[in-house]
Design a protein around this motif. Structure first.
Motif, PDB file in Angstrom:
ATOM      1  N   MET A   1       0.875  -1.155   0.039  1.00  0.00           N
ATOM      2  CA  MET A   1       0.026   0.054  -0.043  1.00  0.00           C
ATOM      3  C   MET A   1       0.885   1.358   0.041  1.00  0.00           C
ATOM      4  N   MET A   2       0.634   2.101  -0.948  1.00  0.00           N
ATOM      5  CA  MET A   2       1.216   3.267  -1.018  1.00  0.00           C
ATOM      6  C   MET A   2       1.133   4.128  -0.032  1.00  0.00           C
ATOM      7  N   ILE A   3       2.009   4.855   0.713  1.00  0.00           N
ATOM      8  CA  ILE A   3       1.513   5.908   1.840  1.00  0.00           C
ATOM      9  C   ILE A   3       2.073   7.225   1.057  1.00  0.00           C
ATOM     10  N   LEU A   4       0.798   8.244   1.103  1.00  0.00           N
ATOM     11  CA  LEU A   4       0.992   9.361   0.589  1.00  0.00           C
ATOM     12  C   LEU A   4       1.781  10.228   1.219  1.00  0.00           C
ATOM     13  N   LYS A   5       2.751  11.116   0.390  1.00  0.00           N
ATOM     14  CA  LYS A   5       3.572  12.023   1.179  1.00  0.00           C
ATOM     15  C   LYS A   5       3.234  13.339   0.687  1.00  0.00           C
ATOM     16  N   ARG A   6       2.956  13.778  -0.721  1.00  0.00           N
ATOM     17  CA  ARG A   6       2.601  15.008  -1.041  1.00  0.00           C
ATOM     18  C   ARG A   6       1.480  14.598  -2.140  1.00  0.00           C
ATOM     19  N   LYS A   7       0.584  15.678  -2.178  1.00  0.00           N
ATOM     20  CA  LYS A   7      -0.511  15.829  -3.193  1.00  0.00           C
ATOM     21  C   LYS A   7      -0.451  17.090  -3.804  1.00  0.00           C
ATOM     22  N   PHE A   8      -0.591  17.171  -5.297  1.00  0.00           N
ATOM     23  CA  PHE A   8      -0.588  18.450  -6.042  1.00  0.00           C
ATOM     24  C   PHE A   8      -2.239  18.665  -6.665  1.00  0.00           C
ATOM     25  N   GLU A   9      -2.720  19.553  -6.864  1.00  0.00           N
ATOM     26  CA  GLU A   9      -3.748  19.841  -7.618  1.00  0.00           C
ATOM     27  C   GLU A   9      -3.179  20.445  -8.953  1.00  0.00           C
ATOM     28  N   THR A  10      -3.619  19.846 -10.119  1.00  0.00           N
ATOM     29  CA  THR A  10      -3.092  20.348 -11.262  1.00  0.00           C
ATOM     30  C   THR A  10      -4.048  20.631 -12.163  1.00  0.00           C
ATOM     31  N   LYS A  11      -3.857  21.292 -13.214  1.00  0.00           N
ATOM     32  CA  LYS A  11      -4.676  21.734 -14.392  1.00  0.00           C
ATOM     33  C   LYS A  11      -5.348  20.526 -14.985  1.00  0.00           C
ATOM     34  N   PHE A  12      -4.627  19.520 -14.900  1.00  0.00           N
ATOM     35  CA  PHE A  12      -5.308  18.346 -15.718  1.00  0.00           C
ATOM     36  C   PHE A  12      -5.663  17.165 -14.696  1.00  0.00           C
ATOM     37  N   GLY A  13      -5.118  17.265 -13.443  1.00  0.00           N
ATOM     38  CA  GLY A  13      -5.485  16.150 -12.499  1.00  0.00           C
ATOM     39  C   GLY A  13      -4.763  16.179 -11.485  1.00  0.00           C
ATOM     40  N   VAL A  14      -4.693  15.201 -10.594  1.00  0.00           N
ATOM     41  CA  VAL A  14      -3.997  15.035  -9.257  1.00  0.00           C
ATOM     42  C   VAL A  14      -2.740  14.257  -9.456  1.00  0.00           C
ATOM     43  N   VAL A  15      -1.457  14.851  -8.976  1.00  0.00           N
ATOM     44  CA  VAL A  15      -0.303  14.266  -8.955  1.00  0.00           C
ATOM     45  C   VAL A  15       0.026  13.966  -7.557  1.00  0.00           C
ATOM     46  N   THR A  16       0.324  12.774  -7.313  1.00  0.00           N
ATOM     47  CA  THR A  16       0.880  12.440  -5.794  1.00  0.00           C
ATOM     48  C   THR A  16       2.211  11.939  -5.660  1.00  0.00           C
ATOM     49  N   LEU A  17       2.884  11.907  -4.679  1.00  0.00           N
ATOM     50  CA  LEU A  17       4.086  11.318  -4.321  1.00  0.00           C
ATOM     51  C   LEU A  17       4.051  10.629  -3.243  1.00  0.00           C
ATOM     52  N   SER A  18       4.558   9.365  -3.376  1.00  0.00           N
ATOM     53  CA  SER A  18       4.437   8.494  -2.329  1.00  0.00           C
ATOM     54  C   SER A  18       5.746   8.556  -1.126  1.00  0.00           C
ATOM     55  N   ASP A  19       5.463   7.992  -0.019  1.00  0.00           N
ATOM     56  CA  ASP A  19       6.416   8.151   0.948  1.00  0.00           C
ATOM     57  C   ASP A  19       7.772   7.385   0.341  1.00  0.00           C
ATOM     58  N   SER A  20       8.924   7.696   0.432  1.00  0.00           N
ATOM     59  CA  SER A  20      10.321   6.881  -0.146  1.00  0.00           C
ATOM     60  C   SER A  20      10.083   5.276   0.635  1.00  0.00           C
ATOM     61  N   PHE A  21      10.527   4.619  -0.222  1.00  0.00           N
ATOM     62  CA  PHE A  21      10.832   3.156   0.369  1.00  0.00           C
ATOM     63  C   PHE A  21      11.828   2.439  -0.300  1.00  0.00           C
ATOM     64  N   TYR A  22      12.349   1.211   0.164  1.00  0.00           N
ATOM     65  CA  TYR A  22      13.323   0.536  -0.483  1.00  0.00           C
ATOM     66  C   TYR A  22      12.718  -0.518  -1.377  1.00  0.00           C
ATOM     67  N   LYS A  23      13.364  -0.644  -2.246  1.00  0.00           N
ATOM     68  CA  LYS A  23      12.920  -1.668  -3.564  1.00  0.00           C
ATOM     69  C   LYS A  23      14.098  -2.679  -3.874  1.00  0.00           C
ATOM     70  N   LEU A  24      13.684  -3.943  -3.868  1.00  0.00           N
ATOM     71  CA  LEU A  24      14.542  -5.020  -4.161  1.00  0.00           C
ATOM     72  C   LEU A  24      15.424  -4.689  -5.211  1.00  0.00           C
ATOM     73  N   GLY A  25      16.703  -4.771  -5.297  1.00  0.00           N
ATOM     74  CA  GLY A  25      17.485  -4.310  -6.440  1.00  0.00           C
ATOM     75  C   GLY A  25      17.748  -3.017  -6.686  1.00  0.00           C
ATOM     76  N   CYS A  26      17.296  -2.071  -6.010  1.00  0.00           N
ATOM     77  CA  CYS A  26      17.715  -0.636  -5.691  1.00  0.00           C
ATOM     78  C   CYS A  26      18.535  -0.405  -4.731  1.00  0.00           C
ATOM     79  N   LYS A  27      19.784   0.382  -4.954  1.00  0.00           N
ATOM     80  CA  LYS A  27      20.426   0.740  -3.653  1.00  0.00           C
ATOM     81  C   LYS A  27      19.919   2.189  -3.009  1.00  0.00           C
ATOM     82  N   LEU A  28      18.996   2.777  -3.889  1.00  0.00           N
ATOM     83  CA  LEU A  28      18.684   4.098  -3.184  1.00  0.00           C
ATOM     84  C   LEU A  28      17.042   3.888  -2.665  1.00  0.00           C
TER      85      LEU A  28
END
Length: 98
Positions: free
Chosen positions: A1-28
């Motif tokens: 489940m994605m944890i919402l970090k930031r939400k932006f209302e735009t002209k075209f729709g909604v842009v959201t950023l999730s809280d950062s997480f570690y992903k298998l195979g990614c160092k960052l």
């Protein structure tokens, strides 16, 4: 489940950023940037990036992301050029397409 970090209302729709997480195979740590148009019917587009790439993500960045995503996801073609596929071979010369 994605944890919402930031939400932006735009002209075209909604842009959201999730809280950062570690992903298998990614160092960052990773962050999901999601765009959902105002008139969405259960669909949207998500892009996973390194969290450091969106640390200073602003409203202007959200507007740009939404505009690009909208232009890629919507198909605008004339209604008369659409011919439903019924399983038969179609001759484009008979359809008036060429």
């Amino acid at each position: 489940m994605m944890i919402l970090k930031r939400k932006f209302e735009t002209k075209f729709g909604v842009v959201t950023l999730s809280d950062s997480f570690y992903k298998l195979g990614c160092k960052l740590k990773q962050t999901e940037t999601t765009y959902k148009p105002h008139d969405y019917n259960g669909w949207g587009i998500t892009r996973t990036v390194n969290a450091i790439e969106v640390e200073d993500f602003t409203q202007a960045d959200a507007e740009f992301f939404a505009e690009v995503a909208e232009s890629k996801l919507r198909v605008n073609r004339p209604a008369e050029s659409f011919v439903p596929y019924d399983g038969t071979k179609l001759n484009p010369y008979e359809m008036g397409g060429i």
